[in-house]
Write an enzyme that holds these catalytic residues in place. Sequence first.
Site, short mmCIF file in Angstrom:
data_model
loop_
_atom_site.label_atom_id
_atom_site.label_comp_id
_atom_site.label_asym_id
_atom_site.label_seq_id
_atom_site.Cartn_x
_atom_site.Cartn_y
_atom_site.Cartn_z
N ASP A 67 1.24 0.65 9.51
CA ASP A 67 0.30 2.01 10.12
C ASP A 67 -0.98 1.38 10.47
OD1 ASP A 67 -0.56 1.88 7.75
OD2 ASP A 67 0.40 3.60 6.89
N ASN A 136 2.21 10.57 -3.73
CA ASN A 136 2.91 11.15 -3.30
C ASN A 136 4.52 10.67 -2.96
OD1 ASN A 136 2.67 10.82 -1.46
ND2 ASN A 136 1.70 12.92 -0.19
N HIS A 138 4.55 8.37 -0.46
CA HIS A 138 4.67 7.71 0.53
C HIS A 138 4.35 6.49 0.49
CE1 HIS A 138 -0.28 8.42 1.67
NE2 HIS A 138 0.14 6.59 1.32
N GLU A 143 4.80 10.70 4.62
CA GLU A 143 4.90 11.47 3.88
C GLU A 143 6.57 11.85 3.09
OE1 GLU A 143 1.81 11.48 3.02
OE2 GLU A 143 0.25 11.82 3.93
C1 GLP Z 1 -2.59 4.77 2.80
C2 GLP Z 1 -2.16 3.91 3.48
C3 GLP Z 1 -0.45 3.44 2.22
C4 GLP Z 1 -1.11 2.81 1.72
C5 GLP Z 1 -1.32 3.45 0.29
C6 GLP Z 1 -2.10 3.86 -0.87
O1 GLP Z 1 -2.00 6.01 2.74
N1 GLP Z 1 -0.88 4.10 4.73
O2 GLP Z 1 0.24 2.13 2.71
O3 GLP Z 1 0.17 2.23 0.83
O4 GLP Z 1 -2.62 4.92 1.59
O5 GLP Z 1 -3.71 3.34 -0.87
P1 GLP Z 1 -4.06 2.65 -1.93
O6 GLP Z 1 -3.43 1.68 -2.60
O7 GLP Z 1 -5.92 2.72 -1.63
O8 GLP Z 1 -3.78 3.75 -3.50
#
Ligand code: GLP
Length: 248
Positions: A67, A136, A138, A143
């Site tokens: 993404d 959440n 995702h 989402e």
């Molecule tokens: C973002 C990314 C995800 C990632 C998530 C969790 O929103 N788009 O791909 O898995 O955050 O991030 P973190 O590892 O910083 O908790």
Amino acid sequence: MRVIVVKDYAELSRNAARMVAGQIYLKPDCVLGLATGSTPLGMYWELTQDYRDSGLNFAEVTTFNLDEYLGLAPDDPQSYHYYMQQNLFAKVNIKPEHTHIPTGQPQDIATACREYDAAIKAAGGIDLQVLGIGKNGHIGFNEPDLKFEATTHMVKLDEETIAANARFFKSAAEVPRFALSMGIKNIMYARKIVLLASGEEKAEAIYRTVYGKITPVTPASILQLHQDVTVIVEEGAAGLLLEGRAQS
Ligand code: GLP
């Protein structure tokens, strides 16, 4: 689903890096699906050390990131383009033309999404997809929703995601409200998946992913239907799994 509980973040990072390195040794011209966020940072660091010390060879590897925020230029320090350069691409011998990240500045969103899906297909599909997980549930920026979005698409980020990711920006107001993300079908077509989670704040999402109902309300729950998923969780994120219960 194979669940591996490790004692801390360092062990999580080493285990995840071993899976990625193993994939590269087995198939030097493999296609990796890559994630951003804080969770895979240790894994990327381990991979750069493997490149430096053990000659792990990225020369034939192709990558597709999950993404990117809409509106951010590749040289914006908050962009996932910048993150990937800083944490992996500039530090190993991967060819820039083999790396792919959804554009943050598409001329036409539908065309950009279609082209991204076509590029994944043309590369032969993803051999190993690395995933983090949002609080959440995702994956990528898929989402919680009433339906699973299949392919690369534009997403409106949840308030919870904006709040969680604000730590990387000067303030929550600066977090882009939209992103382009691979869809659930892109992820589910990967031959192997490794999902990483660290920290107690991920415990509920991990519990729902592994034991919960399969529903787009918990996007990661769809992974229960994939035939080759490894979930690597450190003890904090595994808390509810180990207790065998959900929080609510
Ligand atoms: C973002 C990314 C995800 C990632 C998530 C969790 O929103 N788009 O791909 O898995 O955050 O991030 P973190 O590892 O910083 O908790």
